[in-house]
Enzyme design. Structure first.
Site, PDB file in Angstrom:
ATOM      1  N   LYS A   1      11.965  15.999   7.693  1.00 17.49           N
ATOM      2  CA  LYS A   1      12.034  14.672   7.073  1.00 17.49           C
ATOM      3  C   LYS A   1      13.044  14.597   5.932  1.00 17.49           C
ATOM      4  O   LYS A   1      13.592  13.526   5.664  1.00 17.49           O
ATOM      5  CB  LYS A   1      10.647  14.276   6.549  1.00 17.49           C
ATOM      6  CG  LYS A   1       9.611  14.047   7.620  1.00 17.49           C
ATOM      7  CD  LYS A   1       8.270  13.690   7.031  1.00 17.49           C
ATOM      8  CE  LYS A   1       7.628  14.874   6.356  1.00 17.49           C
ATOM      9  NZ  LYS A   1       7.256  15.954   7.273  1.00 17.49           N
TER      10      LYS A   1
ATOM     11  N   GLU B   1      -1.875  22.112   3.514  1.00 15.00           N
ATOM     12  CA  GLU B   1      -1.267  23.321   2.976  1.00 15.00           C
ATOM     13  C   GLU B   1      -2.112  23.842   1.804  1.00 15.00           C
ATOM     14  O   GLU B   1      -2.986  23.151   1.284  1.00 15.00           O
ATOM     15  CB  GLU B   1       0.148  23.022   2.472  1.00 15.00           C
ATOM     16  CG  GLU B   1       1.086  22.463   3.529  1.00 15.00           C
ATOM     17  CD  GLU B   1       1.485  23.497   4.573  1.00 15.00           C
ATOM     18  OE1 GLU B   1       1.347  24.719   4.297  1.00 15.00           O
ATOM     19  OE2 GLU B   1       1.935  23.092   5.655  1.00 15.00           O
TER      20      GLU B   1
ATOM     21  N   LYS C   1       8.225   8.985   5.307  1.00 13.84           N
ATOM     22  CA  LYS C   1       8.217   8.330   6.609  1.00 13.84           C
ATOM     23  C   LYS C   1       8.436   6.828   6.490  1.00 13.84           C
ATOM     24  O   LYS C   1       9.097   6.222   7.349  1.00 13.84           O
ATOM     25  CB  LYS C   1       6.907   8.647   7.331  1.00 13.84           C
ATOM     26  CG  LYS C   1       6.774  10.140   7.659  1.00 13.84           C
ATOM     27  CD  LYS C   1       5.389  10.524   8.124  1.00 13.84           C
ATOM     28  CE  LYS C   1       5.302  12.020   8.361  1.00 13.84           C
ATOM     29  NZ  LYS C   1       3.935  12.472   8.717  1.00 13.84           N
TER      30      LYS C   1
ATOM     31  N   GLY D   1       1.339  19.133  15.097  1.00 12.77           N
ATOM     32  CA  GLY D   1       0.928  20.060  16.140  1.00 12.77           C
ATOM     33  C   GLY D   1       2.097  20.826  16.708  1.00 12.77           C
ATOM     34  O   GLY D   1       3.236  20.353  16.717  1.00 12.77           O
TER      35      GLY D   1
END
Length: 344
Positions: free
Chosen positions: A128, A212, A227, A324
């Site tokens: 990103k 995390e 995003k 994923g």
């Protein structure tokens, strides 16, 4: 049949997922799409670097990694290249940039991408940072070198949210985009609605691999904000930066907040929103209480969803995985298929 050679920078979960897909779906890609994918280089700071112009066997890569934890004992004609050497010397058609995300500078990924584009390589990235911070510049470099950039995996993993917006819905007149763009926070809020406290829900998310060890990027909304920047700039021709996003995380949400929402037949969700107006824009990431009738209210677990509001079709909602190993690896396949289609 067209063969595309790939150089992969970063061989973590996404790189391994992509390699597994290339191994398992090789014949399908050849028969249905007329493309053969050959990995000619892998470069990972910790796992090792190797290259073979005739192609590296994906099954061997995954097997050796499972056995040894790295690729340092894997046989290949060339070993030891760093990322810069891999991009310059591998001869790959496509750079697959899977290095870690840095939302402060976009490095080292943005330098990798610029180098590849200037070398005449197409790029697919799930990172990103470069897209949120530098995409107009990168797109200009790509155009000047007659190559393409694929970024499907930067929003909602392999769920084709960007492709849907840019290819299918753009002509319908997108007026607003709203989404659950971070699966970690959605999972935590879901656990809290079932009775867990914030700290316990966060710990569970970490144990499951959703969060995390330092969850700040997720729970304080930075990941979702990146995003929103990507969606607003790509689909609404805005020039957003992370500083333009009105950002608020979920770490202050309490059990009382959850109870109040339940009593009103509402649900807390971390919602990313971008809306273009005649006199400006609205861009935010914040927890919101939404009614049970809202299309995003029923999204549970680590699932992502996005609602495009359009002039011609009304609201279109897309639901799917936002993370994923295989799911994000598949986003690279989507990028390559798009590159192939547009190249023709």
């Amino acid at each position: 049949m067209k063969t595309y050679t790939l150089a992969i920078i970063g061989f973590g979960n996404v790189g391994q997922g992509l390699t597994k897909i290339i191994s398992d779906k090789k014949q399908l890609l050849i028969e249905k799409f007329g493309i053969n994918l050959s990995i000619v280089a892998v470069c990972d700071l910790y796992k090792g670097s190797l290259s073979n112009p005739d192609g590296l066997d994906p099954e061997v890569l995954l097997s050796d990694l499972a056995k040894h934890g790295d690729l340092k004992s894997t046989s290949a004609p060339i070993t030891g290249w760093n990322a810069t050497e891999t991009i310059d010397k591998s001869g790959a058609d496509i750079l697959v940039e899977l290095a870690f995300t840095d939302l402060q500078t976009g490095e080292p990924a943005v330098s990798h991408v610029k180098q590849a584009l200037n070398n005449g390589m197409h790029v697919s990235m799930t990172n990103k940072g470069p897209v949120a911070l530098h995409f107009p510049e990168l797109r200009k470099i790509a155009l000047s070198n007659n190559v393409q950039i694929g970024i499907e995996g930067t929003v909602m993993s392999g769920t084709p949210s960007i492709n849907l917006g840019s290819e299918m819905l753009l002509a319908a007149g997108i007026t607003k985009i709203q989404g659950i763009l971070n699966g970690t926070t959605n999972y935590i809020l879901g656990e809290m609605s079932s009775g867990a406290g914030y700290e316990d829900a966060l710990k569970q998310a970490q144990e499951l691999g959703y969060a995390e060890a330092d969850p700040t990027g997720d729970v304080e909304g930075y990941d979702a904000a990146a995003k929103v920047v990507i969606l607003g700039n790509l689909l609404m021709d805005l020039s957003l930066t992370l500083d333009d996003i009105d950002r608020e995380g979920i770490s202050h949400i309490t059990k009382n907040d959850i109870s109040n929402a339940t009593s009103l037949n509402k649900h807390w969700k971390l919602i990313g929103t971008v809306e273009k107006h005649n006199d400006g824009f609205l861009a935010s990431v914040k927890p919101e209480m939404i009614s049970s009738e809202h299309p995003l209210a029923s999204i549970k677990g680590a699932t992502n969803a996005i609602t495009y509001s359009t002039e011609l079709l009304g609201d279109i909602t897309l639901i799917g995985p936002g993370a994923g190993r295989l799911e994000t690896g598949y986003a690279v396949i989507e990028d390559i298929l798009s590159i192939h289609k547009n190249s023709r």
